[in-house]
Design a protein around this motif. Sequence first.
Motif, PDB file in Angstrom:
ATOM      1  N   VAL A 109      41.753 -56.424  25.926  1.00  0.00           N
ATOM      2  CA  VAL A 109      42.377 -55.089  26.462  1.00  0.00           C
ATOM      3  C   VAL A 109      41.612 -53.834  25.709  1.00  0.00           C
ATOM      4  O   VAL A 109      42.253 -52.883  25.789  1.00  0.00           O
ATOM      5  CB  VAL A 109      43.927 -54.989  26.139  1.00  0.00           C
ATOM      6  N   THR A 110      40.652 -54.068  25.198  1.00  0.00           N
ATOM      7  CA  THR A 110      40.047 -53.002  24.415  1.00  0.00           C
ATOM      8  C   THR A 110      39.685 -52.034  25.252  1.00  0.00           C
ATOM      9  O   THR A 110      39.882 -50.722  24.545  1.00  0.00           O
ATOM     10  CB  THR A 110      38.578 -53.866  23.702  1.00  0.00           C
ATOM     11  N   GLY A 111      39.187 -52.090  26.244  1.00  0.00           N
ATOM     12  CA  GLY A 111      39.012 -50.755  27.243  1.00  0.00           C
ATOM     13  C   GLY A 111      40.379 -50.228  27.710  1.00  0.00           C
ATOM     14  O   GLY A 111      40.018 -49.232  28.512  1.00  0.00           O
ATOM     15  N   ALA A 112      41.180 -50.828  27.513  1.00  0.00           N
ATOM     16  CA  ALA A 112      42.683 -50.402  28.305  1.00  0.00           C
ATOM     17  C   ALA A 112      43.509 -49.765  27.349  1.00  0.00           C
ATOM     18  O   ALA A 112      44.635 -49.194  27.549  1.00  0.00           O
ATOM     19  CB  ALA A 112      43.348 -51.416  28.881  1.00  0.00           C
ATOM     20  N   LEU A 113      43.220 -49.480  26.015  1.00  0.00           N
ATOM     21  CA  LEU A 113      44.065 -48.957  25.190  1.00  0.00           C
ATOM     22  C   LEU A 113      44.403 -47.388  25.373  1.00  0.00           C
ATOM     23  O   LEU A 113      45.333 -46.816  25.193  1.00  0.00           O
ATOM     24  CB  LEU A 113      43.376 -48.972  23.617  1.00  0.00           C
ATOM     25  N   ARG A 114      43.201 -46.867  25.573  1.00  0.00           N
ATOM     26  CA  ARG A 114      43.393 -45.341  26.033  1.00  0.00           C
ATOM     27  C   ARG A 114      44.195 -45.166  27.291  1.00  0.00           C
ATOM     28  O   ARG A 114      44.985 -44.209  27.190  1.00  0.00           O
ATOM     29  CB  ARG A 114      42.020 -44.463  26.277  1.00  0.00           C
ATOM     30  N   ARG A 115      44.189 -45.693  28.200  1.00  0.00           N
ATOM     31  CA  ARG A 115      45.229 -45.744  29.326  1.00  0.00           C
ATOM     32  C   ARG A 115      46.625 -46.292  29.215  1.00  0.00           C
ATOM     33  O   ARG A 115      47.543 -45.562  29.446  1.00  0.00           O
ATOM     34  CB  ARG A 115      44.312 -46.602  30.251  1.00  0.00           C
ATOM     35  N   GLY A 117      47.706 -47.461  25.832  1.00  0.00           N
ATOM     36  CA  GLY A 117      48.507 -47.119  24.416  1.00  0.00           C
ATOM     37  C   GLY A 117      48.212 -48.166  23.516  1.00  0.00           C
ATOM     38  O   GLY A 117      47.159 -49.047  23.625  1.00  0.00           O
ATOM     39  N   ASP A 118      49.138 -48.124  22.446  1.00  0.00           N
ATOM     40  CA  ASP A 118      49.095 -49.419  21.316  1.00  0.00           C
ATOM     41  C   ASP A 118      49.266 -50.722  21.996  1.00  0.00           C
ATOM     42  O   ASP A 118      49.840 -51.052  22.938  1.00  0.00           O
ATOM     43  CB  ASP A 118      50.299 -48.890  20.263  1.00  0.00           C
ATOM     44  N   PRO A 119      48.370 -51.673  21.124  1.00  0.00           N
ATOM     45  CA  PRO A 119      48.378 -52.920  21.686  1.00  0.00           C
ATOM     46  C   PRO A 119      49.758 -53.740  21.683  1.00  0.00           C
ATOM     47  O   PRO A 119      50.232 -54.510  22.557  1.00  0.00           O
ATOM     48  CB  PRO A 119      47.604 -53.576  20.811  1.00  0.00           C
ATOM     49  N   GLY A 123      51.578 -55.258  24.992  1.00  0.00           N
ATOM     50  CA  GLY A 123      52.256 -56.729  24.835  1.00  0.00           C
ATOM     51  C   GLY A 123      53.534 -56.983  25.241  1.00  0.00           C
ATOM     52  O   GLY A 123      54.040 -57.579  26.144  1.00  0.00           O
ATOM     53  N   GLU A 124      54.261 -55.817  24.732  1.00  0.00           N
ATOM     54  CA  GLU A 124      55.819 -55.866  25.011  1.00  0.00           C
ATOM     55  C   GLU A 124      56.100 -55.504  26.670  1.00  0.00           C
ATOM     56  O   GLU A 124      57.165 -56.123  27.200  1.00  0.00           O
ATOM     57  CB  GLU A 124      56.510 -55.011  24.007  1.00  0.00           C
ATOM     58  N   ARG A 125      55.352 -54.694  27.048  1.00  0.00           N
ATOM     59  CA  ARG A 125      55.352 -54.474  28.512  1.00  0.00           C
ATOM     60  C   ARG A 125      55.109 -55.442  29.324  1.00  0.00           C
ATOM     61  O   ARG A 125      55.856 -55.831  30.256  1.00  0.00           O
ATOM     62  CB  ARG A 125      54.493 -53.224  28.706  1.00  0.00           C
ATOM     63  N   VAL A 162      53.192 -61.399  17.849  1.00  0.00           N
ATOM     64  CA  VAL A 162      52.655 -61.182  16.704  1.00  0.00           C
ATOM     65  C   VAL A 162      51.371 -60.449  16.606  1.00  0.00           C
ATOM     66  O   VAL A 162      50.586 -60.850  17.637  1.00  0.00           O
ATOM     67  CB  VAL A 162      52.543 -62.517  15.958  1.00  0.00           C
ATOM     68  N   LEU A 163      51.074 -59.337  15.716  1.00  0.00           N
ATOM     69  CA  LEU A 163      49.774 -58.639  15.892  1.00  0.00           C
ATOM     70  C   LEU A 163      49.261 -58.794  14.543  1.00  0.00           C
ATOM     71  O   LEU A 163      49.834 -58.654  13.661  1.00  0.00           O
ATOM     72  CB  LEU A 163      50.224 -57.271  16.211  1.00  0.00           C
TER      73      LEU A 163
END
Length: 387
Positions: A109-115, A117-119, A123-125, A162-163
């Motif tokens: 999800v490296t490229g999806a963080l800007r779209r 949000g936070d990792p 994950g929770e979503r 877990v992060l």
Amino acid sequence: MSAPVILHVDMDAFYASVEMARRPELRTRPMYVGGAHRGVVLSANYEARKYGIEGGMSSTKARRLCPQAVAVPPDFDTYQMVSKGVFEIFATITERVEAASIDEAFLDVTGALRRLGDPVLIGERLRAQVADEQRVACSVGIGPSKFVAKLASKQAKPDGLVLVRPHEVVDFLHPLPVEAMWGVGPATAGRLHQLGLTRVADLAHTPRGTLQRAFGPHQGQLLHDLAWGRDERRVVPEQTERSVGAQETFSRDTDDPELVRVELLRLSARVASRMRRAGVLGRTVTVEVRFADFSTISRSSSLAGPTDVTDEIFDGIWRTFCRLNLQRARIRRVGVRVEGLVDAEQAFQQPPLDAPDRGMRDVEIVADEVVHRYGPAAVQRASLTRR
């Protein structure tokens, strides 16, 4: 350059979770998916695990540990359908999804963080969406590599997240027992214990040369690198539109399981050879069976990792065929197909840490060269020399 952000999503007691979603009354009772009196436990819910029941255990032992446990026969069609729905959710988050099995996957999800949000929010979503749409729980591990993410998801079970951030990797890994490491089975763990290495920290502080002398150049290097969290493997998306297959019609309809087994092995060898020529690996195997009345069924399963080795493909094919439980039905034709292909040069193959430096894949590559030069009859498996 910022560190990659990898999610490892693992469905909790997947087969059992699907059955409990269909039958909510089982949620508070110990239950497992498998035969009531014969066969093996395929998946057990957490109530059953309290009694020591676990996947791979014989049904007889499960009944002895917990006589009141409910045994539910498997429904692989439904499991495949739920899995497909879960992976469709993954695809809405990122196109970089690598299936590890029917019930787990890596997501880059490296490229999806800007779209998105936070990792942790991602994950929770994801967990909430899977629970809402498919009614099963999943655990999510997040880390800067596939190795760390997988260990994190194991720590997150059941139904958690877990992060592990890049600067936390060493502190996260080093207290863990060596058995927690990816690829360390009982045999390797026993050898590590003989060397006095019980924690990942012990591995990390053992000289690389010592590990290489004990486990071989490749495995020793891998152990040392992983103990420090160094893992360069990328998430490799599957190209599901690509597949390689072969099929064979028997000269006469047969109900002989040994004849079917040999033909499936022959077809697996043929498919594996084609894959090596094409330079691809695959992890999803499908067996197709056409009966004497011309009705046809097919079933798929996922291998532990991408491969082009005959034995690994055949093992998956034969297990899948046996699950059909055909009871000597008359068979007209069988087929083998490998799907979810990736380019061999892009895929990282994870051998067992106690595997020899050269294995069956090397043997088959040499055999391919001999066959190419001298013809298909030049090298064959002994069991396939007679039709």
